[in-house]
Design an enzyme around this catalytic site. Structure first.
Site, PDB file in Angstrom:
ATOM      1  N   GLU A   1       0.708  -1.149   0.134  1.00 52.61           N
ATOM      2  CA  GLU A   1       0.018  -0.127  -0.073  1.00 52.61           C
ATOM      3  C   GLU A   1       0.879   1.239  -0.100  1.00 52.61           C
ATOM      4  O   GLU A   1       0.518   2.113  -0.848  1.00 52.61           O
ATOM      5  CB  GLU A   1      -0.984  -0.096   1.282  1.00 52.61           C
ATOM      6  CG  GLU A   1      -2.252  -0.863   1.114  1.00 52.61           C
ATOM      7  CD  GLU A   1      -1.790  -2.468   1.411  1.00 52.61           C
ATOM      8  OE1 GLU A   1      -0.426  -2.862   1.665  1.00 52.61           O
ATOM      9  OE2 GLU A   1      -2.734  -3.306   1.150  1.00 52.61           O
TER      10      GLU A   1
ATOM     11  N   HIS B   1     -11.985  -4.585   8.858  1.00 52.96           N
ATOM     12  CA  HIS B   1     -12.495  -4.040   7.467  1.00 52.96           C
ATOM     13  C   HIS B   1     -13.677  -3.263   7.401  1.00 52.96           C
ATOM     14  O   HIS B   1     -14.167  -3.162   6.565  1.00 52.96           O
ATOM     15  CB  HIS B   1     -12.747  -5.526   7.105  1.00 52.96           C
ATOM     16  CG  HIS B   1     -11.849  -6.429   6.185  1.00 52.96           C
ATOM     17  ND1 HIS B   1     -10.658  -7.084   6.998  1.00 52.96           N
ATOM     18  CD2 HIS B   1     -11.602  -6.693   5.061  1.00 52.96           C
ATOM     19  CE1 HIS B   1      -9.975  -7.441   6.529  1.00 52.96           C
ATOM     20  NE2 HIS B   1     -10.455  -7.445   5.041  1.00 52.96           N
TER      21      HIS B   1
HETATM   22  C1  LIG Z   1      -3.111  -4.808   3.911  1.00 53.20           C
HETATM   23  C2  LIG Z   1      -4.176  -5.459   3.352  1.00 53.20           C
HETATM   24  N1  LIG Z   1      -4.286  -5.353   2.132  1.00 53.20           N
HETATM   25  C3  LIG Z   1      -5.072  -5.991   1.264  1.00 53.20           C
HETATM   26  C4  LIG Z   1      -5.988  -6.905   2.042  1.00 53.20           C
HETATM   27  C5  LIG Z   1      -7.296  -7.676   1.082  1.00 53.20           C
HETATM   28  N2  LIG Z   1      -6.821  -9.047   1.230  1.00 53.20           N
HETATM   29  C6  LIG Z   1      -7.280  -9.919   1.879  1.00 53.20           C
HETATM   30  S1  LIG Z   1      -6.543 -11.500   1.530  1.00 53.20           S
HETATM   31  C7  LIG Z   1      -5.628 -10.918   0.175  1.00 53.20           C
HETATM   32  C8  LIG Z   1      -4.834 -11.722  -0.496  1.00 53.20           C
HETATM   33  C9  LIG Z   1      -3.869 -12.330   0.463  1.00 53.20           C
HETATM   34  O1  LIG Z   1      -2.916 -13.343  -0.282  1.00 53.20           O
HETATM   35  P1  LIG Z   1      -2.003 -14.286   0.591  1.00 53.20           P
HETATM   36  O2  LIG Z   1      -1.277 -13.567   1.495  1.00 53.20           O
HETATM   37  O3  LIG Z   1      -1.264 -14.815  -0.484  1.00 53.20           O
HETATM   38  O4  LIG Z   1      -3.141 -15.251   1.167  1.00 53.20           O
HETATM   39  P2  LIG Z   1      -3.980 -15.962   0.997  1.00 53.20           P
HETATM   40  O5  LIG Z   1      -5.334 -15.462   0.635  1.00 53.20           O
HETATM   41  O6  LIG Z   1      -3.419 -16.554  -0.583  1.00 53.20           O
HETATM   42  O7  LIG Z   1      -3.868 -17.208   2.017  1.00 53.20           O
HETATM   43  C10 LIG Z   1      -6.046  -9.485   0.211  1.00 53.20           C
HETATM   44  C11 LIG Z   1      -5.450  -8.963  -0.901  1.00 53.20           C
HETATM   45  C12 LIG Z   1      -5.899  -6.939   3.149  1.00 53.20           C
HETATM   46  N3  LIG Z   1      -6.705  -7.960   4.095  1.00 53.20           N
HETATM   47  N4  LIG Z   1      -4.918  -6.309   4.104  1.00 53.20           N
END
Ligand SMILES: Cc1ncc(C[n+]2csc(CCOP(=O)(O)OP(=O)(O)O)c2C)c(N)n1
Ligand SMILES: Cc1ncc(C[n+]2csc(CCOP(=O)(O)OP(=O)(O)O)c2C)c(N)n1
Ligand SMILES: [Mg+2]
Ligand SMILES: [Mg+2]
Lengths: 328, 336, 328, 336
Positions: free
Chosen positions: D60, D129
């Site tokens: 971000e 959220h």
């Molecule tokens: C700081 C932040 N940015 C964006 C999000 C929205 N978001 C929730 S899960 C996710 C994907 C995360 O991917 P990963 O770290 O690979 O974990 P996975 O969901 O694949 O287990 C995103 C972008 C968030 N929760 N927090």
């Protein structure tokens, strides 16, 4: 070395099946609008938690993400308390206030349940720092997805843990996607273990679909962290079989890719091995499913029977002192 | 009673806390070897060693988050963020974790953390080193926000902050580190969330805190020479706010102004004004006035910076307006 | 290859001496309370800016830190405008509003002057992105200290520049200390070039006290970035001869260490070479100092003669539209 | 006039902007391949390609800072931050750079950047959220903060935001993405900083914005059935605030309440209340009321979340109190 015993394998199988069936039930309950908000399923990745958790002691800390149902269950949080949390009921492991993304159980050193990508890593460093300063032998296992590697908080936490030689086991669940973003569209260098090693800590990649490979590596890593007192990094190469959450059209990957990975279902892989080794017959999976389904039915009943918190309690726990609402 | 500077008072407070409770430790950028950016922690490394006086890398998010985790793990960390401006780099940890963990875990995860940070302008450090976010942070439920305005509070606020089971942020105005003041030798035992009347008065109430407390006390002095007897309230705690002390005073004086070094819009001055209107509207003989910083990033040159900050003259003027602005005189049609 | 010509060396010498004398004058003016706030001197590190700036085109962007007087001067910002800025006068390169830590001159693509450690790196990535999207051949040189490597913004920016293959030259001025924090108490792995390489970009360490080594490496790196369109990282191994700022008791390092490094003064090193090569006589330094002193005297006069901005202008430039004070 | 959802309206706005100006591009997490976390940008990748619809890593601070740099470099970036909660990770770039660069460079560095982010609760997404930082951001000079409360504004606010030479943050309430509304087919040309009277009335003024506008309009309907004729003002712009529209209304109705989904303390509701008191105190027949979210992290279960958020009933009650609380009746000693 002699192969794993029938018992160990039976336990690992039961663990993975419990998580699998529990979450499939969650998906169903979501459709039935018993569960709300965001729901992130771990289906396909069960071998990671199932292989890692047994390597930890009860005094060790666990920090998870919003995709943490499996970690909570296998850390020993009762299925009923987890389900009640999803239902938002008082008997939930977070009193019903956190829901799917915020499972807590400090009695079991389970520190959540964090819905900010990367947000749990600094906490893990701090928990490990407290153990170090209090001369406690505990270590802290911190789970996060490969998408978190791009966050500044990942970088700062990795460096701090390595610099201060703190007992943190960084458990990166590399399921190749962060929502719809493939690893190679998120990281300039997709070799995450190499990246981790650049902080000066040992880093091991491991097949995250093979629960026994996970268990063996986790044991080695946990022993290293406990003995050296310093951090290590594990990259679990795994895959998410289902959508990111319940609102995901999955435009970003081919059905064929998903199918290929489903061909390496960690549960099937283990069953095959057990059958080959004559440690189980082919319908062992069905039997275990029946067992866990009974447990899950009980959990759902428990959750359903649990009351909602009185709305007047809204301001309790904003501060320890109930009288201090801190605001108006 | 002894006389010392704000810097010495906070150092004495930390020293006492470190001696009294082995769970307490100090962590932050250059708090050790360097002796503290503003020389507040000078000498503590020698006395307590590098384990309890921890220099951190420039990783605000990680070391603040580590403070939260260590607090959950049973320690009592004092995390120093060199200036409030840099705290924005750690805001995710402060707002999304420290402030929410207890509530969303239904009381399981307490965060007995103290964050100390330098706030305020007036030292020509320009737009990335001079801002006052004290009042702004007071928006966040789950946090407690305090701001010492006297040297005695520099000495005695840290203890109750560390004893508090929840995260407390102490905003220390840089201008007070070098200021002298009388400090009681033993804990006066004032609750963390209590406002104090620093000067009793009858004609209007001036409500302020932190770096602008001295400004308001000087203004009250000069107002006295023109026959205006101002009461000066030092909020001390910005979250929670001590409504009782504020309202009791305004109900007596029927007039109030709020003085805050932060920017005016959506700041603490508006909140205090709104609460006065909600709670003692019918006691007011004049609108609640506000004196705050000009709504601009703080500029480097002294004359512009001083023009932007609340001044004694500005407070005096606002006080006069509040006193003159009584309903009878102002409610004439022409003024509508 | 034939050694550098007398002209090139004379220019490099003049550049370093200009910065040295300018800042020594600043220190003096600070004592005379003509300059206020924080003042961070570059003394000892001049070879970095002096060797790097000539490798850049006028259309290239430069992003600096709060220790940027030398970068501004050698980018071509007139000494008078820089001095007037330190005095807080309207003819300063930032209209007197920024002071020492916030020198700007967009006509020369000099984008500051950033006092948040690591805060300039994302901006540099964005400037490079704009050039890429507008098909401009420019590159962006971003200067920062080794202390910034621990910041999350460093990590995120390095990865983003590498992932999107953007023309950013990351110039890390490794002077071994971040205020009082030595590199090895800030980074678990002190080999910063290795760390940078882990993002998948070329990284070269270079002797930051040798202006010719800096110039040669900078030329190579700039050519690489311009031709490949992708990022590169340079680690300049240098040293800060003076205090971090004007309020620094220097408790964290030995006088002997400082003395050793002063023995490698970049100006002396170059003068020795010129004399050896018969390109100058030993008192060349004194002559050049006399030259630049005249320029600096003029700059001080210019600054002193420049008026203060009218205090009524306080709210102008908060927004482009003067009428919109955006607040009350 | 056509009917569409907030989601469709914002998509149409971005599509039009991308077609009209090649300097415009969209950058953020999962805006492309995934189709947008809330399906707002679905389809744009196919039309404009990966260069102008840029999926970013989870960084971000870097991609917001890159948006600032790209804006300085002559582009017109639209940076999407998935939810306002995550924007805290980029706050250093937003506050210390985007908001200060123009002023501290004496006008040299303009930052024509638009940040779009989802705000608000009501969808059981819990404490990390669901928060509304819209009003909180309005504290920062150098930023412009807007929050569409109608589908028409979802469609037509982006244009003027992109045309603005300064950084504009658009807070889009998640609850409005799925809501239907009438949208003019051509730009109604309402200035970005203008508040709008959404329902004219004579008995009191209800001031709100964003996600609580529909709440307040429903409340006004039900108030009408009990003979209370409420005027509803949609602020649209939180920084700057359109004081003229607010004061003109309150000077007519003599009563006002402010409704904000953000937390009450040091939020937008207090600022509006304070300004009313500063500017039309003598017109007020009752204290300015506030309806805001309970001062707690938003909990997951529906019944607790709803109890925490401003409700139609809550607004109706506050409106009644404001109407009944006229000076004559309340200024009796007993009430003091
Ligand atoms: C700081 C932040 N940015 C964006 C999000 C929205 N978001 C929730 S899960 C996710 C994907 C995360 O991917 P990963 O770290 O690979 O974990 P996975 O969901 O694949 O287990 C995103 C972008 C968030 N929760 N927090
Ligand atoms: C985010 C942030 N944290 C802390 C500071 C205070 N500070 C100013 S300069 C400095 C040291 C930076 O060291 P380095 O990056 O090595 O640059 P150098 O000063 O050595 O040139 C610190 C900690 C700051 N300005 N910004
Ligand atoms: Mg992933
Ligand atoms: Mg350095």
């Amino acid at each position: 070395m002699t192969g794993p015993t029938a018992e160990t394998r039976a336990e690992a199988l039961r663990a993975m099946v419990l998580v699998r069936r529990f979450e499939e039930r969650c998906a169903q309950l979501y459709q039935e609008t018993k569960i709300h908000g965001f729901l992130h399923l771990y289906v396909g990745e069960e071998a990671v938690a199932a292989g890692t958790m047994p390597a930890l002691d009860t005094a060790d800390n666990v920090v998870g993400t919003y995709r943490e149902h499996g970690h909570a269950l296998l850390r020993g949080v009762p299925a009923g308390a987890v389900m009640a949390e999803m239902f938002g009921r008082v008997d939930g492991c977070s009193g019903g206030r956190g829901g799917s993304m915020h499972l807590f159980d400090t009695a079991r050193h389970f520190y959540g349940g964090n819905a900010i990508v990367g947000g749990g890593l600094p906490l893990a460093v701090g928990l490990a720092l407290a153990d170090r300063m209090k001369d406690r032998p505990a270590i802290t296992a911190c789970f996060f997805g490969e998408g978190a590697v791009a966050e500044g908080e990942f970088h700062e936490s990795m460096n701090l843990a390595a610099l201060w030689n703190l007992p943190v086991l960084f458990c990166c669940e590399n399921n190749l996607y962060a929502m719809g973003t493939a690893l190679d569209r998120s990281e300039a260098n997709t070799d995450l273990s190499l990246r981790a090693a650049s902080y000066g800590m040992p880093a091991w990649p491991v097949d995250g679909m093979d629960v026994e490979a996970v268990a063996a590596t986790a044991e080695r890593a946990v022993a290293y962290v406990r003995n050296s007192g310093g951090p290590a990094f594990l990259e679990f190469r795994t895959y998410r079989f289902r959508a990111h959450s319940m609102y995901d059209p999955e435009l970003y990957r081919d059905k064929s890719e998903v199918a290929t990975w489903r061909g390496r279902d960690p549960i099937d892989l283990l069953v095959e091995r057990m059958v080959e080794a004559g440690q189980a017959d082919p319908d062992v999976r069905a039997r275990v499913e029946a067992e866990v389904d009974a447990e899950i039915d009980a959990a759902v009943e428990f959750a359903d029977a649990s009351p909602l918190e009185d709305a007047d309690e809204l301001l309790t726990h904003v501060y320890a002192d109930v009288s201090a609402d801190g605001g108006t | 009673m002894s006389t010392m500077t704000g810097r010495q008072a906070m150092r004495a407070a930390m020293q006492a806390a470190l001696q009294a409770d082995e769970r307490v430790f100090l962590m932050g950028e250059d708090v050790g070897r360097y002796g503290g950016c503003f020389a507040v922690s000078t000498g503590l490394l020698d006395e307590f060693g590098p384990d309890r006086i921890r220099d951190t890398p420039l990783s605000e998010s990680a070391f603040v988050g580590a403070g939260i985790g260590a607090a959950m793990g049973g320690m009592r960390p004092i995390v120093e963020i060199m200036t409030a401006n840099f705290s924005l780099l750690a805001l995710d940890q402060i707002v999304n974790n420290a402030a929410t963990l207890r509530h969303m875990s239904a009381g399981q995860c307490g965060v007995p953390l103290v964050i100390r940070t330098t706030t305020g302008g007036g030292r020509q450090l320009a737009a990335q080193h001079s801002h006052s976010f004290d009042g702004w942070y007071a928006h966040i439920p789950g946090l407690k926000i305090v701001a010492p305005g006297t040297i005695a509070d520099f000495r005695w606020m840290l203890g109750p902050a560390l004893a508090d089971p929840d995260p407390v942020i102490i905003f220390e105005h840089g201008g007070l580190y070098g200021a002298d003041g009388d400090v009681p030798d033993t804990d006066p035992g004032i609750p963390l969330d209590r406002a104090m009347v620093r000067r009793p008065g009858t004609d209007l109430t001036i409500i302020t805190f932190g770096g602008t407390l001295p400004t308001c006390l000087s203004a009250a002095k000069s107002l006295a020479t023109e026959g205006i007897d101002a009461e000066v309230i030092d909020l001390r705690s910005l979250r929670p706010l001590d409504d009782a002390t504020i309202m009791e005073s305004v109900a007596r004086t029927h007039r109030a102004i709020v003085v805050d070094e932060g920017w005016r819009s959506v700041g603490l001055s508006g909140e205090v004004s709104a609460r006065i209107v909600e709670q003692v509207f019918y006691e007011l003989d004049a609108p609640v006035g506000r004196v705050a910083s000009a709504e601009a990033p703080l500029p480097y040159p002294r004359h512009l910076e001083q023009a932007a900050l609340p001044s004694v003259d500005g407070v005096v003027e606002a006080a006069r307006a509040a006193v003159q602005g009584d309903v009878a005189r102002m409610a004439v049609p022409g003024r509508r």
